[in-house]
Write a protein that holds these residues in place. Structure first.
Motif, PDB file in Angstrom:
ATOM      1  N   ALA A 539       0.833  -1.207   0.000  1.00 44.39           N
ATOM      2  CA  ALA A 539       0.000   0.000   0.000  1.00 44.39           C
ATOM      3  C   ALA A 539       0.866   1.255   0.000  1.00 44.39           C
ATOM      4  CB  ALA A 539      -0.923  -0.007   1.210  1.00 44.39           C
ATOM      5  N   ARG A 540       0.452   2.261  -0.770  1.00 41.86           N
ATOM      6  CA  ARG A 540       1.200   3.515  -0.859  1.00 41.86           C
ATOM      7  C   ARG A 540       0.741   4.547   0.158  1.00 41.86           C
ATOM      8  NH1 ARG A 540       5.833   3.819  -3.691  1.00 41.86           N
ATOM      9  NH2 ARG A 540       5.407   6.007  -4.124  1.00 41.86           N
ATOM     10  N   SER A 541      -0.367   4.300   0.841  1.00 44.72           N
ATOM     11  CA  SER A 541      -0.882   5.268   1.805  1.00 44.72           C
ATOM     12  C   SER A 541      -1.579   4.532   2.936  1.00 44.72           C
ATOM     13  CB  SER A 541      -1.859   6.244   1.129  1.00 44.72           C
ATOM     14  OG  SER A 541      -3.002   5.549   0.662  1.00 44.72           O
ATOM     15  N   PHE A 542      -1.886   5.275   4.012  1.00 46.52           N
ATOM     16  CA  PHE A 542      -2.593   4.679   5.149  1.00 46.52           C
ATOM     17  C   PHE A 542      -3.947   4.127   4.710  1.00 46.52           C
ATOM     18  CE2 PHE A 542      -0.067   8.042   7.497  1.00 46.52           C
ATOM     19  CZ  PHE A 542       0.875   7.146   7.964  1.00 46.52           C
ATOM     20  N   ARG A 543      -4.641   4.895   3.875  1.00 42.58           N
ATOM     21  CA  ARG A 543      -5.973   4.484   3.442  1.00 42.58           C
ATOM     22  C   ARG A 543      -5.904   3.213   2.614  1.00 42.58           C
ATOM     23  NH1 ARG A 543      -9.560   8.992   0.621  1.00 42.58           N
ATOM     24  NH2 ARG A 543      -9.257   9.838   2.713  1.00 42.58           N
ATOM     25  N   ALA A 544      -4.875   3.118   1.769  1.00 38.60           N
ATOM     26  CA  ALA A 544      -4.751   1.946   0.900  1.00 38.60           C
ATOM     27  C   ALA A 544      -4.460   0.676   1.693  1.00 38.60           C
ATOM     28  CB  ALA A 544      -3.648   2.173  -0.134  1.00 38.60           C
ATOM     29  N   CYS A 545      -3.893   0.820   2.899  1.00 40.77           N
ATOM     30  CA  CYS A 545      -3.613  -0.357   3.729  1.00 40.77           C
ATOM     31  C   CYS A 545      -4.895  -1.111   4.074  1.00 40.77           C
ATOM     32  CB  CYS A 545      -2.902   0.060   5.019  1.00 40.77           C
ATOM     33  SG  CYS A 545      -1.178   0.502   4.798  1.00 40.77           S
ATOM     34  N   CYS A 546      -5.967  -0.363   4.230  1.00 37.53           N
ATOM     35  CA  CYS A 546      -7.233  -0.972   4.652  1.00 37.53           C
ATOM     36  C   CYS A 546      -8.177  -1.220   3.482  1.00 37.53           C
ATOM     37  CB  CYS A 546      -7.922  -0.071   5.674  1.00 37.53           C
ATOM     38  SG  CYS A 546      -6.887   0.333   7.094  1.00 37.53           S
ATOM     39  N   HIS A 547      -7.734  -0.847   2.284  1.00 38.66           N
ATOM     40  CA  HIS A 547      -8.614  -0.959   1.122  1.00 38.66           C
ATOM     41  C   HIS A 547      -8.305  -2.234   0.355  1.00 38.66           C
ATOM     42  CE1 HIS A 547     -11.002   0.094  -2.351  1.00 38.66           C
ATOM     43  NE2 HIS A 547      -9.941   0.005  -3.135  1.00 38.66           N
ATOM     44  N   VAL A 548      -9.309  -3.034   0.114  1.00 42.02           N
ATOM     45  CA  VAL A 548      -9.153  -4.246  -0.692  1.00 42.02           C
ATOM     46  C   VAL A 548      -9.689  -3.951  -2.083  1.00 42.02           C
ATOM     47  CG1 VAL A 548      -9.740  -6.671  -0.956  1.00 42.02           C
ATOM     48  CG2 VAL A 548      -9.424  -5.714   1.334  1.00 42.02           C
ATOM     49  N   ARG A 549      -8.801  -3.919  -3.048  1.00 47.68           N
ATOM     50  CA  ARG A 549      -9.211  -3.606  -4.407  1.00 47.68           C
ATOM     51  C   ARG A 549      -9.571  -4.882  -5.146  1.00 47.68           C
ATOM     52  NH1 ARG A 549      -4.338  -1.890  -8.169  1.00 47.68           N
ATOM     53  NH2 ARG A 549      -5.406  -3.224  -9.620  1.00 47.68           N
TER      54      ARG A 549
END
Length: 570
Positions: A539-549
């Motif tokens: 993940a490139r950001s804090f938000r992306a850590c929790c985002h499942v794409r």
């Protein structure tokens, strides 16, 4: 334009040389490219290379940023030079015995020669000695069409198969993947599990400009640290500023907003230099027995703060490198319509044969290019995890600030501190000393692994170190605050107080080593939690850590529309 007597050949000798030396060995070296760049500059200055009369390539003789197109350089420089050498290729003229192919350069010919050179010279991959480049490898005077009758057996295909890495060179005009031959090269690279990298030019000028601003922020911090005296509140203010600087660094590494990152770096730099001048030293156990070591602790802690200040400079460099890489990815995708079905070719015969050979593998090639544009690199491992919903956004351009700091300067400081601990601190805490030595050894092993890893695995290891080291340093901050609060009353850094820190440090770097050994695919294959861990690491950001794409649409399921378009084109 003169060539040496040893390079002169007859046309018959040139043909014989091209038959004797296999196409994958029609390569050049880095020094050959530098020589070509210098030769082109001289030819432009002398008027030997000038804008064509038909207006197809308008350029200024003073322009050293883009320069004449590859087409113009080939017609007005490479062909005249190689004509004197019996009409052989420029590569064999320079290296008559041929060279092993390490790097395959994929480009579209529309780019300016200096644009091409700056990107290739700056992005030449480590350990690559020789490169195959069509404009230099193919004999421009001889019958190239005869060499291209079968795409699979063309010099392009033979050289790409022999290469280790493919370097895609973007240009300001259009995507190279709007050209069918470049799309075919992407097809071969995907089929043969090659790593595809994106070339980019040096951004040294932008970095120098930013470093001037960072130096200005440092001077402001130094002046404030020298001029302001908070008296009894010094420790409190130090803690506040330390917290702000720590949050600024963490925020910078956890956000993708460029404007925020730039100002966070300036703020952090100023605060760090303020603390260097105003820091209240936390004394350790050494001073109890060896009073002359009093200054060692003060120097050590200010070195930490100095490295913290340097970290903000490196974070700024990371930011600028990320912007440059993103710009090149955008150039590579300029005009590309999402599929190679829209790619064109000058010769109808080549068009038909290439489309026939790729067949129903169009979606596989489209997928490889999609990974390349999103990650800045396309490799078998990245293509594999992208299918599984793992974010690969700019995976080829990780922030290396934290890995660099913890593996080199902080490790060296730990070496010195451990030696002082062993030779000057007379106690029985050998557990702590052994943990310190083991932590140093683990980081040295990680450095050795990084040196030999492939580009995608090296970037993955950087991301692992960044994430885990951030957790370690964040957990260490409260303890540093306690030490600073008690710095003027007692010896804070006692052996018992250091044990949890040393244990967590060893655990952190052991996990870094563990994931570095596993690699991308090994981490993904961990039972139960592999993909979850991989998503957090990539993940490139804090938000992306929790985002499942959702996983990228892999090439195995080709869309009907693309299939029909490809069939109708062929």
């Amino acid at each position: 334009m003169d060539i040496s007597s040893s390079q002169r050949r007859t046309t018959w000798q040139a043909r014989e040389l091209h038959e004797r030396v296999t196409p994958d060995r029609w390569c050049v070296t880095l020094s050959d490219l530098k020589f070509l760049k210098s030769s082109v500059e001289s030819s432009i200055d002398s008027g030997a290379i000038k804008p064509p009369a038909n207006g197809s390539d308008v350029f200024s003789s003073e322009d050293r940023l883009y320069g004449p197109s590859i087409y113009t350089v080939t017609e007005q420089h490479i062909k005249p030079v190689t004509a004197l050498a019996g009409k052989m290729s420029w590569a064999l003229m320079r290296n008559p015995n041929g060279l092993d192919c390490d790097l395959f350069i994929s480009h579209a010919w529309q780019e300016g020669i200096f644009e091409f050179m700056s990107k290739v010279l700056h992005s030449w991959p480590r350990f690559m000695r020789h490169a195959w480049c069509c404009m230099l490898a193919n004999p421009q005077h001889l019958d190239i069409a005869a060499m291209l009758q079968s795409p699979r057996h063309s010099p392009f295909a033979i050289a790409l198969e022999a290469s280790k890495v493919v370097l895609a060179v973007p240009n300001r005009c259009c995507s190279i993947y709007t050209r069918l031959w470049c799309a075919y090269e992407a097809y071969l690279a995907e089929e043969q599990d090659k790593i595809i990298l994106i070339a980019r030019a040096s951004n040294r000028y932008d970095i120098c400009q930013s470093m001037v601003k960072m130096a200005s922020a440092a001077i402001v911090g130094m002046l404030l640290g020298w001029a302001i005296n908070f008296g009894h509140a010094t420790v409190t203010f130090n803690l506040v500023f330390l917290c702000i600087a720590t949050v600024a660094a963490a925020w910078s590494m956890g956000t993708t907003r460029d404007c925020h990152r730039k100002w966070l770096h300036l703020l952090g730099e100023a605060l760090c230099w303020f603390l260097i001048f105003d820091w209240y030293t936390v004394h350790g156990q050494w001073e109890k027995t060896y009073a002359y070591l009093h200054q060692f602790t003060a120097i050590q802690q200010r070195l930490w703060l100095l490295l913290f200040a340097g970290a903000f400079c490196f974070l700024e460099v990371d930011r600028l490198n990320g912007l440059a890489a993103l710009q090149e990815s955008e150039q590579l995708g300029q005009g590309y319509r999402g599929s190679i079905v829209h790619a064109t070719c000058t010769r109808q015969e080549d068009d038909e044969q290439i489309r026939r050979e790729i067949g129903r593998r169009v979606a596989d090639v489209d997928y490889a290019i999609k990974v390349l544009l999103e990650a800045g690199m396309s490799s078998p491992a990245l293509r594999s995890i992208a299918c599984k919903g793992v974010s690969i956004d700019q995976a080829a351009n990780p922030q290396i600030t934290l890995p660099l700091l913890v593996l080199v300067p902080l490790n060296l400081i730990n070496v010195v501190a451990t030696l002082f601990d062993i030779f000057y601190l007379d106690d029985d805490h050998w557990e702590r000393k052994s943990m310190g030595a083991t932590s140093i050894l683990v980081r040295c092993l990680i450095l050795c692994m990084l040196y030999r890893k492939t580009r995608d695995e090296r970037c993955f290891t950087y991301l692992v170190i960044q994430k885990l080291s951030t957790v370690y340093l964040a957990s260490l901050t409260p303890r540093l605050m306690v030490w600073e609060l008690s710095a003027n009353t007692t010896v804070a850094a006692t052996p018992n107080g250091l044990m949890p820190v040393m244990s967590f440090q060893l655990l952190t770097y052991s996990f870094c080593f563990f994931f570095a050994v596993l690699g991308i695919r090994g981490t993904a294959s961990l039972p139960g939690c592999g993909l979850c861990l991989l998503r957090m690491i990539m993940a490139r950001s804090f938000r992306a850590c929790c985002h499942v794409r959702h996983g990228m649409s892999c090439g195995s399921a080709e869309s009907e529309s693309d299939s029909e378009s490809w069939s109708s084109s062929s």
